[in-house]
Design an enzyme around this catalytic site. Structure first.
Site, PDB file in Angstrom:
ATOM      1  N   HIS A 161      -3.704  -1.329 -24.965  1.00 18.53           N
ATOM      2  CA  HIS A 161      -2.630  -1.685 -24.115  1.00 18.53           C
ATOM      3  C   HIS A 161      -2.333  -0.504 -23.271  1.00 18.53           C
ATOM      4  O   HIS A 161      -1.675   0.536 -23.789  1.00 18.53           O
ATOM      5  CB  HIS A 161      -1.533  -2.350 -24.688  1.00 18.53           C
ATOM      6  N   ARG A 162      -2.342  -0.407 -21.838  1.00 19.96           N
ATOM      7  CA  ARG A 162      -2.010   0.630 -21.095  1.00 19.96           C
ATOM      8  C   ARG A 162      -2.546   2.040 -21.866  1.00 19.96           C
ATOM      9  O   ARG A 162      -1.990   2.903 -21.874  1.00 19.96           O
ATOM     10  CB  ARG A 162      -0.501   0.528 -21.010  1.00 19.96           C
ATOM     11  N   GLU A 193      -7.025  -1.218 -21.646  1.00 18.09           N
ATOM     12  CA  GLU A 193      -6.405  -2.308 -20.780  1.00 18.09           C
ATOM     13  C   GLU A 193      -5.539  -1.338 -19.846  1.00 18.09           C
ATOM     14  O   GLU A 193      -4.735  -0.442 -20.428  1.00 18.09           O
ATOM     15  CB  GLU A 193      -5.351  -3.405 -21.576  1.00 18.09           C
ATOM     16  N   ASP A 244      -2.748  -1.333 -15.981  1.00 13.62           N
ATOM     17  CA  ASP A 244      -2.201  -2.036 -14.828  1.00 13.62           C
ATOM     18  C   ASP A 244      -2.506  -1.414 -13.621  1.00 13.62           C
ATOM     19  O   ASP A 244      -2.878  -0.215 -13.296  1.00 13.62           O
ATOM     20  CB  ASP A 244      -0.872  -2.225 -15.051  1.00 13.62           C
ATOM     21  N   HIS A 265       2.119   0.431 -14.193  1.00 15.00           N
ATOM     22  CA  HIS A 265       2.727  -0.875 -14.422  1.00 15.00           C
ATOM     23  C   HIS A 265       3.978  -1.266 -13.393  1.00 15.00           C
ATOM     24  O   HIS A 265       4.013  -2.619 -13.174  1.00 15.00           O
ATOM     25  CB  HIS A 265       2.970  -0.861 -15.900  1.00 15.00           C
ATOM     26  N   GLU A 272      -5.659  -5.152 -15.338  1.00 15.15           N
ATOM     27  CA  GLU A 272      -4.689  -6.383 -14.945  1.00 15.15           C
ATOM     28  C   GLU A 272      -3.956  -5.975 -13.388  1.00 15.15           C
ATOM     29  O   GLU A 272      -3.389  -5.019 -13.400  1.00 15.15           O
ATOM     30  CB  GLU A 272      -3.362  -6.299 -15.857  1.00 15.15           C
ATOM     31  N   LYS A 317      -1.320  -6.412 -10.821  1.00 20.48           N
ATOM     32  CA  LYS A 317      -0.033  -6.597 -10.808  1.00 20.48           C
ATOM     33  C   LYS A 317       0.409  -7.275  -9.474  1.00 20.48           C
ATOM     34  O   LYS A 317       0.288  -6.588  -8.357  1.00 20.48           O
ATOM     35  CB  LYS A 317       1.006  -5.641 -10.973  1.00 20.48           C
ATOM     36  N   ASP A 339      -0.803  -2.011 -28.395  1.00 19.47           N
ATOM     37  CA  ASP A 339      -0.568  -0.659 -27.930  1.00 19.47           C
ATOM     38  C   ASP A 339      -0.815   0.299 -28.947  1.00 19.47           C
ATOM     39  O   ASP A 339      -0.961   1.482 -28.927  1.00 19.47           O
ATOM     40  CB  ASP A 339       1.172  -0.316 -27.991  1.00 19.47           C
TER      41      ASP A 339
HETATM   42  O1  G3P Z   1      -2.127  -7.023 -21.040  1.00 19.39           O
HETATM   43  C1  G3P Z   1      -1.284  -7.901 -20.593  1.00 19.39           C
HETATM   44  C2  G3P Z   1       0.019  -7.963 -20.937  1.00 19.39           C
HETATM   45  O2  G3P Z   1       0.395  -6.808 -21.555  1.00 19.39           O
HETATM   46  C3  G3P Z   1       0.909  -8.350 -19.933  1.00 19.39           C
HETATM   47  O3  G3P Z   1       2.154  -7.616 -19.728  1.00 19.39           O
HETATM   48  O4  G3P Z   1       3.787  -6.434 -18.764  1.00 19.39           O
HETATM   49  O5  G3P Z   1       1.950  -5.264 -20.089  1.00 19.39           O
HETATM   50  O6  G3P Z   1       1.782  -6.214 -17.971  1.00 19.39           O
HETATM   51  P1  G3P Z   1       2.456  -6.264 -19.139  1.00 19.39           P
END
Ligand code: G3P
Length: 262
Positions: A12-13, A39, A41, A54, A124, A126, A250
């Protein structure tokens, strides 16, 4: 569709538990740890460069930069590059180290990591539907993203996810060969209905919305389920038992260890 043989690990990120989010250092860490996906954004600058970030409005808690606008969509890529996204540790992640000097990467820089094998990109897109001036239109986003993915021949190594199903529809219309995934929160309709509404065959619910019955119904309909964002072994274990296809975390190295893959 039966239970997955191997659960995908999505960093994540990048690997926010250990390194500042959406930085090249974080992505590289996740890739080297053995994550199946990084992953990230995506937002767009004033000059329509897609960037890995993000926050449509940069938070000073994480980002440090010049006086003036903090709105990504109002800055050119060159102006955004004046911001540091690694100097300030995120206090929510006590194991996170700073990476001073890190710059918000252009999506092109992130896609350049594809020269390394063995992982894919979960991108992702946004949007803030109530504040449309903060991002491109769904159609423009899709054009920009699909062009970069196709230019690099990465159609088979990219998954596009969004909470905004308009974006997914535009990406699907332009590039049906690129898989897409519908993000949703805790309060969600059933996964099969969700996938149908979004026109996709992967759903990505908040991890607490997931149970084995919902996963099994999804699998029976040929729908994959990827959970976000689970960081604790007890949550990983619950999701594994529920039969999910992937987990966004994460701490990709921690999850890989938990799965016996490190
Ligand atoms: O990866 C999807 C999930 O993390 C969505 O929430 O806030 O991280 O974009 P966010």
């Amino acid at each position: 569709m039966s239970a997955p043989e191997r659960i995908e690990v999505h960093g994540h990120r990048g690997a926010r538990a250990l390194l500042p989010e959406n930085t090249l250092a974080g992505y590289l860490y996740a890739i080297q740890a053995g994550a199946d996906f990084i992953e990230l954004d995506v937002l767009a600058t004033a000059d329509d460069a897609l960037v890995a970030c993000h926050d449509p409005v940069l938070r000073r808690r994480i980002y440090s930069g010049p006086f003036g606008t903090r709105v990504v969509r109002r800055m050119t890529l060159a102006q955004l590059k004046e911001w540091d996204c690694g100097a300030r540790r995120n206090p929510l992640f006590r194991r996170q180290s700073a990476a001073p000097g890190a710059r918000i990467p252009a999506l092109t820089e992130v896609l350049d990591l594809a020269s390394r094998d063995g992982f894919s990109f979960n991108i992702e897109v946004k949007t803030v539907p109530k504040r449309p001036h903060l991002t491109p239109s769904p159609a423009r986003y899709a054009e920009l993203l699909v062009a970069l993915v196709r230019e690099r021949g990465l159609e088979k190594r990219v998954l596009v996810q969004s909470f905004d199903f308009r974006v997914l529809a535009c990406v699907r219309a332009l590039a049906p060969e690129i898989p897409a995934s519908a993000l949703c929160g805790f309060r969600t309709r059933e996964f099969v209905a969700l996938a149908a509404a979004a026109g996709v065959s992967t759903v990505a619910p908040y991890h607490r919305a997931i149970n084995s019955r919902r996963v099994s119904d999804a699998h029976d309909a040929g729908i994959r389920v990827i959970a976000w964002t689970a960081n604790r072994p007890r949550d990983w274990e619950r999701l594994i038992r529920a039969g999910v296809d992937g987990i966004i975390t994460d701490d990709p190295a921690g999850l890989l260890c938990h799965l016996g893959r490190r």
